[in-house]
Every structure is written in structure tokens, then in C-alpha cells.
Design an enzyme around this catalytic site. Sequence first.
Site, short mmCIF file in Angstrom:
data_model
loop_
_atom_site.label_atom_id
_atom_site.label_comp_id
_atom_site.label_asym_id
_atom_site.label_seq_id
_atom_site.Cartn_x
_atom_site.Cartn_y
_atom_site.Cartn_z
N GLU A 153 17.12 6.21 15.23
CA GLU A 153 16.84 4.79 14.42
C GLU A 153 17.55 5.43 12.56
OE1 GLU A 153 12.87 3.69 14.35
OE2 GLU A 153 13.21 3.19 16.35
N ARG A 170 16.07 -0.44 -6.05
CA ARG A 170 15.44 0.23 -5.85
C ARG A 170 15.26 1.66 -7.51
NH1 ARG A 170 17.04 4.05 -3.88
NH2 ARG A 170 15.46 4.00 -2.51
N CYS A 196 15.06 -10.48 -17.70
CA CYS A 196 13.13 -10.72 -18.89
C CYS A 196 12.35 -9.75 -18.62
CB CYS A 196 13.01 -11.83 -19.30
SG CYS A 196 14.62 -12.75 -19.53
N GLY A 217 14.53 8.08 8.86
CA GLY A 217 14.20 8.77 7.50
C GLY A 217 15.55 10.09 7.04
N ARG A 277 20.17 4.90 6.46
CA ARG A 277 20.28 5.04 4.94
C ARG A 277 21.23 6.13 5.10
NH1 ARG A 277 16.68 4.98 0.61
NH2 ARG A 277 15.00 6.06 1.88
N1 LLP Z 1 13.61 2.96 11.72
C1 LLP Z 1 11.76 2.39 11.18
C2 LLP Z 1 10.84 2.09 12.36
C3 LLP Z 1 11.83 2.15 10.01
O1 LLP Z 1 10.35 1.73 9.75
C4 LLP Z 1 12.49 2.10 8.74
C5 LLP Z 1 13.04 2.50 8.10
C6 LLP Z 1 13.73 3.30 9.95
C7 LLP Z 1 13.61 3.44 11.00
C8 LLP Z 1 15.60 3.83 9.27
O2 LLP Z 1 14.78 4.75 7.73
P1 LLP Z 1 16.28 4.97 7.24
O3 LLP Z 1 17.03 6.21 7.79
O4 LLP Z 1 17.34 4.04 6.53
O5 LLP Z 1 15.26 6.30 6.30
N2 LLP Z 1 14.19 0.65 0.62
C9 LLP Z 1 12.91 1.61 1.35
C10 LLP Z 1 13.57 1.74 2.01
C11 LLP Z 1 12.46 1.46 3.46
C12 LLP Z 1 12.70 1.95 4.93
C13 LLP Z 1 11.60 0.91 5.62
N3 LLP Z 1 11.97 1.64 7.30
C14 LLP Z 1 14.07 2.34 0.25
O6 LLP Z 1 15.03 1.98 -1.00
O7 LLP Z 1 14.71 3.82 -0.28
#
Ligand code: LLP
Length: 428
Positions: A273, A312, A343, A239, A276
Site C-alpha cells: 500500500e 507538513r 496569522c 510507508g 508517498r
Molecule cells: N497504509 C496504511 C494503513 C496507512 O495508514 C498509510 C498512511 C499508508 C498505507 C500509506 O503510507 P505511505 O506509503 O504514504 O507512507 N500526512 C502524513 C502521512 C500520514 C500517513 C498515514 N498513513 C505526512 O504528511 O507525512
Amino acid sequence: MDAFTYRDGQLHAESVPLARIAKEIGTPVFVYSASAIEAQYDALSSALADMKIGICYALKANSNQAVIATLAARGAGADVVSEGELRRALAAGVPPERIVFAGVGKTAGEMRFALETGIHQFNLESEPELELLNAVAASMGVVAPVAIRFNPDVDAKTHAKITTGKKENKFGIEIEQAKAVYAQAAAMANIDPVGVAMHIGSQLTDLEPYRAAYRRMADLVRSLRAEGHDIRRVDLGGGIGIDYSGDHTVDLAAYAAIVREEIAPLGAELLCEPGRLLVGNAGVLLTRTIFVKQGSEKRFVIVDAAMNDLIRPTLYEAYHQIVPILENATESPHPADIVGPICESGDYLGKDRVLPEVADGDLLAVKSAGAYGAVMGSSYNTRLMTPEVLVRGGDYAVIRPRPSYDDLIGQDRLPDWLSRTERSRGAA
Ligand code: LLP
């Protein structure tokens, strides 16, 4: 590190001019920088080095095997949420003992495959899931290592569609039920409850929610231990946000300090984890202008990338910087909407942007497209899925080619009653 810089007046990915990739591969195309991915991994891993935290890259951000393999070569494990992602992680060379399987709805088949593979841990999110995994593991005569994901009820202060740590979200087990569920897991013959997990949301730029959530998690671990449970692992989730607008970078040392203060004293094995953070700013979506259309109210720059390539902006109202490939192009006084050919009014990549004068055929780069770009793509409007390119120094490789129209259209099958003969009979 910004791998996308102007050299001799032209935007490059590392040492490769983006215009060269556009010419040789065509547009739209995602272009990633291997060095930028490695630099992000190294920055996180050195910020956390003293705590020996296992970094399980969240594949959902970008699951191209070349990207996974780049990170795996650095020592990253994987956080997967489906059998498909698990198979990709294995194919890209991530050892099973570095793989964590998360997600709210794992099926029995997926559980079986992961148990056969011998992954490090399942992160479970509900009692029915615990019961199913226990039954599947029993049928195979094995014991499943499990971390239970708790929902700390903390507001991550991010976009509503990507916040996960509040009670009203579908994720994790409410913290009030933690002790009961943990005791239930401990009593199951084919479950080894090794620890706890959490994830409060994505694109967090304010670190305080992490502190609040980690403090609750540490309290929970202490009280579970007081009840006799051997909590050996804590999964900190992902996150951490990235800088989309050019004015706010998350301080990884400050994040590490929170983990050091709140969680490290527990003396558990730690995992995180990130998705991004590792890949988001390591990619751009390169697109070519088809037409510039001057409306009475607005200027529209119609490009060959669309919401099916990068969803996004329209899905999350997300901001991505859009820049010209040529440096110092003359700025236009009229703001523009950069839109795709689909469209739908929601098909845009940027709204009211101050851009240089753009002419038909000019190239633009949509920045910060390395995470949740290609993986969320579709072939809506029967558009070809966007190819991906990985740059390293002065070289580049196509890591997913553009499919042909035959590949795409040829996936359909006509049922017997619509076969050519039937149709011609109908017409007769
Ligand atoms: N761990 C779990 C349990 C998660 O649900 C997620 C992301 C991550 C790790 C990784 O999160 P990150 O470090 O990437 O923030 N499609 C959306 C983001 C969806 C994230 C879902 N879960 C966007 O484009 O912003």
C-alpha cells in the site's frame, strides 16, 4: 527520476517552464509530473516483479482522480480509507477487485457501500469492527473478505505523528491477541478471513523495522496456519520513505530483498500500500513572493502559499527543499524564513534557508509536495483551495481548478433568524 530540472536557466516540470504555469494559472498551485509518477510506479513494480505483489496505491497521499487514473492505467489498485476515497478510486477507473478498504473507524454505511461495490478486501483493526462488518454483511446476505491488521509492536523510527506499529498506537490488533481474534473471525458466518495485514508507519527511511515487522508477521502466519486457518493473503502496508533533503534515497531493491526473504516463502498472495513513494517527489508547490521583509534578526520571504496549502512543515516539522525558479540566482548571505500570509507563527514553509536574493514577485518552488500536500489543504483564513496541474511532456492540464470566492463563501447558509430581513429589523 527528477522531473523538475533547470533548462535554459529556468525550472521546468518535464518540458513545461513553471513560470508559464504560474502566469497562466496563477499561484499558489501544485504541479505534478505524470512521467515521474509513472517512473516511481515502474521502479517499485519492477523491484517486486518476481513476487507478483499487487500494488494498491494509498489514495490518502494524493487523491486527485487524474493522479489515481495515471496509476490505474499502469495496473495499480487502490488502498482507500473512507467511502469518499472508495468513490474516487472507482470514478478514476480502479476495478473494485483491486481495492482494499483500510482504516480504524469504518461506519456501517461505508461497509455496506464497499460490500455492494464488491471490493477485494477489508483490512479490519478491532473486534467491534469485525462484529459490525459481520452484521452488515449478514443483513445483505453476503460474505466479506477480511484481512486482520496486526500491530507488530515495532518502532518504525519515523516522526511520532506518523508512526503506527507500536502498542501505544491506535492501529491494529496486538499480536498477542492475534490467534483469539482470528479464531473469532473464522467462526463468523459472514466473514471470510483471507489473511493478515500490517502497516508500521510512514516515511520510513531505515528498512530494518520492516525486516523486524515482516519476520513477526511471517511467524504469525505460520502459527495461524498450524491452527488450521487458511491464510491466503498478506498485506505488507505502505510507508516507504522518499528523499526530502537530497541525500537519502530508499533502496527499493533492498526493500524487495526483505520481502523476498521474510514473506515470499509463505507462498501467499501479496499486496502492498505505498502512497508517498509513488507521488511525493512528483510534485511541487509553486508560489510567488509577495514581499521580502528584513527584520533585525531575520529576513522573511512572505509568499502567497501558506500552511493551509502545505501543512507538513508546521505539523510534522517536515523539511521541504525550496528553490528559485531562476537558476544561478545570486545567493544571499542572509538565511531566510519562507512564510505565508496566515496569522499564526506556525505558518511557514521553511526556516533559516539559504536562498538567493529574492525580490517581490519572484517565483519559488517547494519541492516534494506531491504527497500529503493538496489532500491536507484547507481554506483556513478564507483562502481559496490550491489548484492542481498535471504535466506530461510539453503539455499540462488543470486537474483541479482554483475555486471562485463565490464558490467558497457561497457554501455558508444563514439560518432564518439571521436572514436579511431579521437583521435589518434588529438594526431598526
Ligand atoms: N497504509 C496504511 C494503513 C496507512 O495508514 C498509510 C498512511 C499508508 C498505507 C500509506 O503510507 P505511505 O506509503 O504514504 O507512507 N500526512 C502524513 C502521512 C500520514 C500517513 C498515514 N498513513 C505526512 O504528511 O507525512
